[in-house]
Motif scaffolding. Structure first.
Motif, PDB file in Angstrom:
ATOM      1  N   THR A   1       0.852  -1.187   0.000  1.00 55.80           N
ATOM      2  CA  THR A   1       0.000   0.000   0.000  1.00 55.80           C
ATOM      3  C   THR A   1       0.886   1.235   0.000  1.00 55.80           C
ATOM      4  O   THR A   1       1.854   1.312   0.771  1.00 55.80           O
ATOM      5  CB  THR A   1      -0.926   0.008   1.226  1.00 55.80           C
ATOM      6  N   THR A   2       0.573   2.191  -0.869  1.00 53.25           N
ATOM      7  CA  THR A   2       1.371   3.414  -0.969  1.00 53.25           C
ATOM      8  C   THR A   2       0.595   4.600  -0.394  1.00 53.25           C
ATOM      9  O   THR A   2      -0.535   4.861  -0.800  1.00 53.25           O
ATOM     10  CB  THR A   2       1.745   3.717  -2.432  1.00 53.25           C
ATOM     11  N   ALA A   3       1.210   5.276   0.563  1.00 54.49           N
ATOM     12  CA  ALA A   3       0.628   6.475   1.162  1.00 54.49           C
ATOM     13  C   ALA A   3       1.440   7.675   0.686  1.00 54.49           C
ATOM     14  O   ALA A   3       2.663   7.704   0.839  1.00 54.49           O
ATOM     15  CB  ALA A   3       0.667   6.375   2.685  1.00 54.49           C
ATOM     16  N   ILE A   4       0.755   8.660   0.096  1.00 52.77           N
ATOM     17  CA  ILE A   4       1.451   9.782  -0.528  1.00 52.77           C
ATOM     18  C   ILE A   4       1.259  11.066   0.298  1.00 52.77           C
ATOM     19  O   ILE A   4       0.130  11.433   0.643  1.00 52.77           O
ATOM     20  CB  ILE A   4       0.940   9.997  -1.966  1.00 52.77           C
ATOM     21  N   PHE A   5       2.380  11.728   0.592  1.00 56.34           N
ATOM     22  CA  PHE A   5       2.360  12.992   1.324  1.00 56.34           C
ATOM     23  C   PHE A   5       2.422  14.155   0.335  1.00 56.34           C
ATOM     24  O   PHE A   5       3.114  14.087  -0.678  1.00 56.34           O
ATOM     25  CB  PHE A   5       3.573  13.092   2.254  1.00 56.34           C
ATOM     26  N   ASP A   6       1.732  15.246   0.666  1.00 53.59           N
ATOM     27  CA  ASP A   6       1.823  16.459  -0.159  1.00 53.59           C
ATOM     28  C   ASP A   6       2.479  17.592   0.624  1.00 53.59           C
ATOM     29  O   ASP A   6       2.450  18.748   0.221  1.00 53.59           O
ATOM     30  CB  ASP A   6       0.442  16.891  -0.656  1.00 53.59           C
ATOM     31  N   HIS A   7       3.093  17.240   1.770  1.00 56.63           N
ATOM     32  CA  HIS A   7       3.763  18.243   2.594  1.00 56.63           C
ATOM     33  C   HIS A   7       4.984  17.607   3.244  1.00 56.63           C
ATOM     34  O   HIS A   7       5.088  16.389   3.355  1.00 56.63           O
ATOM     35  CB  HIS A   7       2.819  18.777   3.681  1.00 56.63           C
ATOM     36  N   LYS A   8       5.920  18.425   3.670  1.00 52.09           N
ATOM     37  CA  LYS A   8       7.124  17.923   4.335  1.00 52.09           C
ATOM     38  C   LYS A   8       6.734  17.385   5.710  1.00 52.09           C
ATOM     39  O   LYS A   8       6.183  18.106   6.535  1.00 52.09           O
ATOM     40  CB  LYS A   8       8.161  19.037   4.472  1.00 52.09           C
ATOM     41  N   ALA A   9       7.005  16.114   5.915  1.00 47.44           N
ATOM     42  CA  ALA A   9       6.569  15.461   7.148  1.00 47.44           C
ATOM     43  C   ALA A   9       7.718  15.318   8.129  1.00 47.44           C
ATOM     44  O   ALA A   9       8.839  14.961   7.753  1.00 47.44           O
ATOM     45  CB  ALA A   9       5.990  14.089   6.828  1.00 47.44           C
ATOM     46  N   GLN A  10       7.446  15.591   9.388  1.00 50.18           N
ATOM     47  CA  GLN A  10       8.431  15.400  10.444  1.00 50.18           C
ATOM     48  C   GLN A  10       8.440  13.933  10.879  1.00 50.18           C
ATOM     49  O   GLN A  10       7.481  13.196  10.661  1.00 50.18           O
ATOM     50  CB  GLN A  10       8.103  16.297  11.638  1.00 50.18           C
ATOM     51  N   VAL A  11       9.532  13.543  11.510  1.00 51.46           N
ATOM     52  CA  VAL A  11       9.682  12.152  11.945  1.00 51.46           C
ATOM     53  C   VAL A  11       8.536  11.735  12.863  1.00 51.46           C
ATOM     54  O   VAL A  11       7.977  10.639  12.742  1.00 51.46           O
ATOM     55  CB  VAL A  11      11.038  11.947  12.659  1.00 51.46           C
ATOM     56  N   SER A  12       8.172  12.613  13.783  1.00 50.08           N
ATOM     57  CA  SER A  12       7.094  12.291  14.738  1.00 50.08           C
ATOM     58  C   SER A  12       5.778  12.041  14.017  1.00 50.08           C
ATOM     59  O   SER A  12       5.003  11.150  14.401  1.00 50.08           O
ATOM     60  CB  SER A  12       6.941  13.416  15.756  1.00 50.08           C
ATOM     61  N   GLU A  13       5.507  12.825  12.968  1.00 51.00           N
ATOM     62  CA  GLU A  13       4.267  12.654  12.206  1.00 51.00           C
ATOM     63  C   GLU A  13       4.273  11.317  11.469  1.00 51.00           C
ATOM     64  O   GLU A  13       3.269  10.599  11.453  1.00 51.00           O
ATOM     65  CB  GLU A  13       4.086  13.793  11.208  1.00 51.00           C
ATOM     66  N   ILE A  14       5.394  10.978  10.876  1.00 49.50           N
ATOM     67  CA  ILE A  14       5.493   9.717  10.133  1.00 49.50           C
ATOM     68  C   ILE A  14       5.276   8.533  11.069  1.00 49.50           C
ATOM     69  O   ILE A  14       4.568   7.577  10.741  1.00 49.50           O
ATOM     70  CB  ILE A  14       6.864   9.606   9.435  1.00 49.50           C
ATOM     71  N   LYS A  15       5.884   8.614  12.237  1.00 50.35           N
ATOM     72  CA  LYS A  15       5.734   7.521  13.196  1.00 50.35           C
ATOM     73  C   LYS A  15       4.309   7.424  13.714  1.00 50.35           C
ATOM     74  O   LYS A  15       3.781   6.328  13.930  1.00 50.35           O
ATOM     75  CB  LYS A  15       6.717   7.714  14.357  1.00 50.35           C
TER      76      LYS A  15
END
Length: 326
Positions: free
Chosen positions: A142-156
């Motif tokens: 499954t591919t999840a696509i970001f449209d903004h710069k994500a911080q490590v905490s957000e990704i986790k």
């Protein structure tokens, strides 16, 4: 010359005959199979379903000249689809709730599962709609696509929620027990990460983060480090060259550093497809690489001690890395 002509004629005859075998064995034509499937779907689903990519599925495994394969889909929502294998000769003689498919489940059962799967995926998309621009589901990945710069905490945080969502809809989703979630952040973060989820214990559990091997970012790291590793081996008089097997282990605390591990072989080893095969791996090179600056922190060579398989060795190496890589 005449002998060559005879051989070509025989090959042509065999090719033609192979295509005719299903018909010679009493198999229905593709046209008839299409007509029968159309009638079956009309009778049992009142025109709700259509199909495409119809092809005969006769092989040594089933030895049934009437077996066909088709992609069946819901006309109103074509994303709801499934692959069905059916006996084109029997499909009109059996009731819709009986087994008309040769593999696994009936068309009604497959359709019900496909709708349940679609509903679960839509619930998950809705859950992440404010944090991810798009989610593309697949059976293995499954591919999840970001449209903004994500911080490590957000990704986790999103990874934890993905784990929770996968487990919540585990019985509804048509996904493999070993499922990968790819975080496509190439355009905004310059990295595409992946997390493998394993459900051997009937519950999906996320493993460590890594740079997705198929991404541009993985290729860039490899291209940056290859000449540096070759230079290091040469300047230190190692009689070694880079093997095709490699891996990149990401520091889990901040995603700012990684360890590139490349298998090494003796110089002059010929690839296995060009000569006699032998197990060529005799050492490994470790390169600690700063992803933000592109600097190499350190690199060293470790001799091979025990080697069961490439995958086992990569697993062993990963487990022996410093704690921040776990």
């Amino acid at each position: 010359m005449r002998k060559m002509i005879y051989i070509l004629v025989i090959i042509a005859v065999l090719i033609v005959c192979r295509g005719c075998i299903p018909s010679l064995m009493g198999g229905v034509s593709k046209k008839t199979a299409a007509e029968n499937l159309t009638q079956y779907l009309e009778k049992n689903f009142k025109g709700e379903l259509g199909f495409e990519e119809l092809s005969r599925f006769f092989n040594e495994g089933n030895m049934n000249p009437n077996m066909f394969r088709a992609v069946v889909y819901e006309k109103a929502r074509p994303v709801i689809l499934f692959v069905s294998y059916f006996d084109a000769k029997k499909i009109l003689t059996e009731e819709g709730d009986k087994t008309v498919t040769a593999y696994h489940k009936t068309i009604p059962e497959q359709y019900k599962e496909a709708k349940t799967d679609y509903t679960a995926r839509e619930y998950i998309r809705e859950y992440f709609k404010d944090r991810l621009s798009k989610i593309d589901f697949g059976y293995f990945e499954t591919t999840a696509i970001f449209d903004h710069k994500a911080q490590v905490s957000e990704i986790k945080s999103i990874t934890d929620d993905f784990e929770q969502q996968l487990n919540m809809y585990k019985d509804s989703l048509l996904v493999s027990n070993t499922h990968r979630v790819v975080f496509d952040m190439e355009e905004v973060n310059g990295l595409t990460l992946k997390v493998d989820f394993d459900s051997e214990s009937d519950k999906f559990t996320g493993q460590r983060f890594g740079v997705w091997r198929k991404s541009k970012s993985y290729t860039k790291i490899e291209e940056a480090l290859k000449p540096e590793m070759t230079k290091y081996l040469s300047s230190n008089n190692f009689d070694l060259q880079l093997h095709a097997t490699n891996a990149f282990y990401l520091r889990q605390t901040d995603f700012a550093e990684g360890v590139w591990v490349n298998f090494l072989e003796k110089k002059g080893i010929v690839p296995s497809d060009k000569g006699r095969w032998q197990d060529p791996v005799i050492a490994f090179i470790f390169v600690y690489y700063d992803l933000n600056t592109g600097d190499i922190k350190k690199q060293f060579v470790e001799k091979r001690i025990v080697f069961d398989s490439y995958m086992d060795e990569l697993d062993r190496i990963g487990k022996n890395l410093p704690a921040e890589y776990h």
